[in-house]
Scaffold this motif. Structure first.
Motif, PDB file in Angstrom:
ATOM      1  N   ALA A 181      -9.734  29.964 -18.348  1.00  0.00           N
ATOM      2  CA  ALA A 181      -9.040  29.715 -19.611  1.00  0.00           C
ATOM      3  C   ALA A 181      -9.616  30.567 -20.736  1.00  0.00           C
ATOM      4  O   ALA A 181      -8.870  31.131 -21.542  1.00  0.00           O
ATOM      5  N   THR A 182     -10.925  30.662 -20.791  1.00  0.00           N
ATOM      6  CA  THR A 182     -11.571  31.470 -21.824  1.00  0.00           C
ATOM      7  C   THR A 182     -11.173  32.936 -21.681  1.00  0.00           C
ATOM      8  O   THR A 182     -10.819  33.594 -22.664  1.00  0.00           O
ATOM      9  N   THR A 183     -11.210  33.444 -20.456  1.00  0.00           N
ATOM     10  CA  THR A 183     -10.804  34.830 -20.217  1.00  0.00           C
ATOM     11  C   THR A 183      -9.352  35.039 -20.636  1.00  0.00           C
ATOM     12  O   THR A 183      -9.029  35.996 -21.343  1.00  0.00           O
ATOM     13  N   ALA A 184      -8.461  34.146 -20.208  1.00  0.00           N
ATOM     14  CA  ALA A 184      -7.036  34.282 -20.524  1.00  0.00           C
ATOM     15  C   ALA A 184      -6.793  34.276 -22.029  1.00  0.00           C
ATOM     16  O   ALA A 184      -6.066  35.138 -22.556  1.00  0.00           O
ATOM     17  N   MET A 185      -7.373  33.316 -22.725  1.00  0.00           N
ATOM     18  CA  MET A 185      -7.156  33.235 -24.174  1.00  0.00           C
ATOM     19  C   MET A 185      -7.762  34.424 -24.899  1.00  0.00           C
ATOM     20  O   MET A 185      -7.164  34.949 -25.851  1.00  0.00           O
ATOM     21  N   ASN A 186      -8.948  34.874 -24.468  1.00  0.00           N
ATOM     22  CA  ASN A 186      -9.559  36.053 -25.085  1.00  0.00           C
ATOM     23  C   ASN A 186      -8.660  37.277 -24.924  1.00  0.00           C
ATOM     24  O   ASN A 186      -8.443  38.023 -25.882  1.00  0.00           O
ATOM     25  N   LEU A 187      -8.146  37.493 -23.711  1.00  0.00           N
ATOM     26  CA  LEU A 187      -7.294  38.655 -23.461  1.00  0.00           C
ATOM     27  C   LEU A 187      -6.003  38.588 -24.266  1.00  0.00           C
ATOM     28  O   LEU A 187      -5.515  39.612 -24.755  1.00  0.00           O
ATOM     29  N   TYR A 188      -5.450  37.387 -24.425  1.00  0.00           N
ATOM     30  CA  TYR A 188      -4.251  37.244 -25.251  1.00  0.00           C
ATOM     31  C   TYR A 188      -4.575  37.572 -26.715  1.00  0.00           C
ATOM     32  O   TYR A 188      -3.866  38.352 -27.354  1.00  0.00           O
ATOM     33  N   GLU A 189      -5.640  36.992 -27.237  1.00  0.00           N
ATOM     34  CA  GLU A 189      -5.996  37.218 -28.645  1.00  0.00           C
ATOM     35  C   GLU A 189      -6.368  38.671 -28.908  1.00  0.00           C
ATOM     36  O   GLU A 189      -6.168  39.174 -30.011  1.00  0.00           O
ATOM     37  N   GLU A 190      -6.903  39.375 -27.900  1.00  0.00           N
ATOM     38  CA  GLU A 190      -7.271  40.784 -28.048  1.00  0.00           C
ATOM     39  C   GLU A 190      -6.080  41.717 -27.846  1.00  0.00           C
ATOM     40  O   GLU A 190      -6.199  42.925 -27.987  1.00  0.00           O
ATOM     41  N   GLY A 191      -4.924  41.163 -27.487  1.00  0.00           N
ATOM     42  CA  GLY A 191      -3.728  41.966 -27.302  1.00  0.00           C
ATOM     43  C   GLY A 191      -3.623  42.648 -25.943  1.00  0.00           C
ATOM     44  O   GLY A 191      -2.751  43.492 -25.736  1.00  0.00           O
ATOM     45  N   GLU A 192      -4.495  42.291 -25.017  1.00  0.00           N
ATOM     46  CA  GLU A 192      -4.457  42.887 -23.677  1.00  0.00           C
ATOM     47  C   GLU A 192      -3.269  42.374 -22.874  1.00  0.00           C
ATOM     48  O   GLU A 192      -2.772  43.075 -21.994  1.00  0.00           O
ATOM     49  N   ILE A 193      -2.847  41.127 -23.142  1.00  0.00           N
ATOM     50  CA  ILE A 193      -1.686  40.579 -22.461  1.00  0.00           C
ATOM     51  C   ILE A 193      -0.650  40.174 -23.499  1.00  0.00           C
ATOM     52  O   ILE A 193      -0.980  39.773 -24.616  1.00  0.00           O
ATOM     53  N   GLU A 194       0.612  40.314 -23.132  1.00  0.00           N
ATOM     54  CA  GLU A 194       1.732  40.079 -24.043  1.00  0.00           C
ATOM     55  C   GLU A 194       1.982  38.590 -24.267  1.00  0.00           C
ATOM     56  O   GLU A 194       2.215  38.145 -25.386  1.00  0.00           O
ATOM     57  N   SER A 195       2.008  37.832 -23.190  1.00  0.00           N
ATOM     58  CA  SER A 195       2.219  36.391 -23.285  1.00  0.00           C
ATOM     59  C   SER A 195       1.491  35.716 -22.126  1.00  0.00           C
ATOM     60  O   SER A 195       1.147  36.357 -21.127  1.00  0.00           O
ATOM     61  N   LEU A 196       1.275  34.411 -22.289  1.00  0.00           N
ATOM     62  CA  LEU A 196       0.457  33.669 -21.332  1.00  0.00           C
ATOM     63  C   LEU A 196       0.957  32.245 -21.220  1.00  0.00           C
ATOM     64  O   LEU A 196       1.219  31.590 -22.231  1.00  0.00           O
ATOM     65  N   CYS A 197       1.099  31.778 -19.986  1.00  0.00           N
ATOM     66  CA  CYS A 197       1.282  30.359 -19.710  1.00  0.00           C
ATOM     67  C   CYS A 197       0.115  29.950 -18.832  1.00  0.00           C
ATOM     68  O   CYS A 197      -0.058  30.464 -17.726  1.00  0.00           O
ATOM     69  N   LEU A 198      -0.702  29.052 -19.336  1.00  0.00           N
ATOM     70  CA  LEU A 198      -1.936  28.626 -18.680  1.00  0.00           C
ATOM     71  C   LEU A 198      -1.817  27.160 -18.314  1.00  0.00           C
ATOM     72  O   LEU A 198      -1.699  26.306 -19.189  1.00  0.00           O
ATOM     73  N   LEU A 199      -1.832  26.863 -17.010  1.00  0.00           N
ATOM     74  CA  LEU A 199      -1.726  25.490 -16.523  1.00  0.00           C
ATOM     75  C   LEU A 199      -3.110  24.954 -16.209  1.00  0.00           C
ATOM     76  O   LEU A 199      -3.920  25.639 -15.587  1.00  0.00           O
ATOM     77  N   GLY A 200      -3.394  23.737 -16.660  1.00  0.00           N
ATOM     78  CA  GLY A 200      -4.696  23.153 -16.376  1.00  0.00           C
ATOM     79  C   GLY A 200      -4.662  21.643 -16.445  1.00  0.00           C
ATOM     80  O   GLY A 200      -3.634  21.041 -16.781  1.00  0.00           O
ATOM     81  N   PRO A 201      -5.803  21.027 -16.143  1.00  0.00           N
ATOM     82  CA  PRO A 201      -5.877  19.566 -16.245  1.00  0.00           C
ATOM     83  C   PRO A 201      -5.928  19.142 -17.709  1.00  0.00           C
ATOM     84  O   PRO A 201      -6.483  19.848 -18.549  1.00  0.00           O
ATOM     85  N   TRP A 202      -5.349  17.991 -18.001  1.00  0.00           N
ATOM     86  CA  TRP A 202      -5.430  17.429 -19.339  1.00  0.00           C
ATOM     87  C   TRP A 202      -6.896  17.140 -19.600  1.00  0.00           C
ATOM     88  O   TRP A 202      -7.530  16.393 -18.856  1.00  0.00           O
ATOM     89  N   GLY A 225      -2.884  14.003 -15.313  1.00  0.00           N
ATOM     90  CA  GLY A 225      -1.768  14.819 -15.747  1.00  0.00           C
ATOM     91  C   GLY A 225      -2.218  16.228 -16.072  1.00  0.00           C
ATOM     92  O   GLY A 225      -3.384  16.577 -15.951  1.00  0.00           O
ATOM     93  N   MET A 226      -1.274  17.036 -16.480  1.00  0.00           N
ATOM     94  CA  MET A 226      -1.510  18.461 -16.664  1.00  0.00           C
ATOM     95  C   MET A 226      -1.069  18.877 -18.066  1.00  0.00           C
ATOM     96  O   MET A 226      -0.271  18.200 -18.704  1.00  0.00           O
ATOM     97  N   ILE A 227      -1.580  20.021 -18.492  1.00  0.00           N
ATOM     98  CA  ILE A 227      -1.064  20.660 -19.694  1.00  0.00           C
ATOM     99  C   ILE A 227      -0.736  22.107 -19.364  1.00  0.00           C
ATOM    100  O   ILE A 227      -1.398  22.727 -18.529  1.00  0.00           O
ATOM    101  N   CYS A 228       0.302  22.605 -19.975  1.00  0.00           N
ATOM    102  CA  CYS A 228       0.587  24.028 -19.907  1.00  0.00           C
ATOM    103  C   CYS A 228       0.498  24.549 -21.332  1.00  0.00           C
ATOM    104  O   CYS A 228       1.199  24.063 -22.225  1.00  0.00           O
ATOM    105  N   CYS A 229      -0.395  25.487 -21.537  1.00  0.00           N
ATOM    106  CA  CYS A 229      -0.617  26.084 -22.851  1.00  0.00           C
ATOM    107  C   CYS A 229       0.196  27.378 -22.907  1.00  0.00           C
ATOM    108  O   CYS A 229       0.047  28.234 -22.034  1.00  0.00           O
ATOM    109  N   ILE A 230       1.036  27.511 -23.917  1.00  0.00           N
ATOM    110  CA  ILE A 230       1.968  28.620 -24.009  1.00  0.00           C
ATOM    111  C   ILE A 230       1.586  29.504 -25.198  1.00  0.00           C
ATOM    112  O   ILE A 230       1.517  29.031 -26.335  1.00  0.00           O
ATOM    113  N   PHE A 231       1.355  30.787 -24.913  1.00  0.00           N
ATOM    114  CA  PHE A 231       0.948  31.753 -25.931  1.00  0.00           C
ATOM    115  C   PHE A 231       1.934  32.919 -25.921  1.00  0.00           C
ATOM    116  O   PHE A 231       2.201  33.494 -24.874  1.00  0.00           O
ATOM    117  N   GLY A 232       2.479  33.275 -27.083  1.00  0.00           N
ATOM    118  CA  GLY A 232       3.347  34.437 -27.186  1.00  0.00           C
ATOM    119  C   GLY A 232       4.683  34.284 -26.476  1.00  0.00           C
ATOM    120  O   GLY A 232       5.303  35.276 -26.112  1.00  0.00           O
TER     121      GLY A 232
END
Length: 173
Positions: free
Chosen positions: A89-110, A153-160
């Motif tokens: 999750a940390t890697t994914a969010m960092n890469l999104y905030e740094e502009g390395e990835i256009e959009s992100l859907c991250l699924l994880g445990p609540w 349950g689960m959460i999906c975090c949606i970025f971009g």
């Protein structure tokens, strides 16, 4: 204010991974929502050939390829091993905030973990998912006597991307 201030959060003293295998493949309706939200899925950095039959990512990284150590780009779907959730999750969010990835859907445990608290603050949308509504695939699902990979349950975090497409699978903020 997120709109979820009064939602009870899970206990934090539960094991990180309750199953011997962490391969719980994402159900089709959740993937469909992610694909609609992002337009398509370019990369699944925590996948395998079996899971990609549903995800349909243009590129996948398997456990043997170590997706955490590879380059990510484009529109990314990520359902990582929950025992390593913080690192993924940390890697994914960092890469999104740094502009390395256009959009992100991250699924994880609540969760109340630091990664989840960060996601609550910065994601374009969060979808609370009752995992028992869906059929999960993969080796862990086949071997488990439970119907969901995580007891809360689960959460999906949606970025971009447009979180509105997740209305069909859970409660979205």
């Amino acid at each position: 204010m997120t709109g979820f201030e009064n939602v009870p959060l899970p206990m934090t003293n539960v094991p990180a991974v309750p199953d011997p295998s962490s391969e719980w493949w994402t159900p089709q309706p959740i993937i469909d929502a992610a694909r609609l939200a992002m337009g398509s899925i370019d990369l699944d950095p925590a996948s395998c050939a079996g899971a990609n039959k549903t995800v349909l990512a243009s590129m996948i990284y398997t456990a043997q390829m170590d997706g955490l150590m590879r380059r990510w780009s484009g529109r990314v779907w990520c359902n990582p091993p929950f025992g390593e959730m913080s690192a993924w999750a940390t890697t994914a969010m960092n890469l999104y905030e740094e502009g390395e990835i256009e959009s992100l859907c991250l699924l994880g445990p609540w969760s109340t973990a630091a990664w989840a608290q960060r996601a609550w603050r910065v994601a374009d949308g969060i979808c609370l998912i009752n995992g028992e509504r869906f059929k999960w695939g993969g080796p862990a699902a086949a071997a488990s006597d439970r119907s969901v990979p995580w007891g809360y349950g689960m959460i999906c975090c949606i970025f971009g991307a447009n979180p509105g497409y997740f209305d069909a699978v859970g409660a979205v903020r």
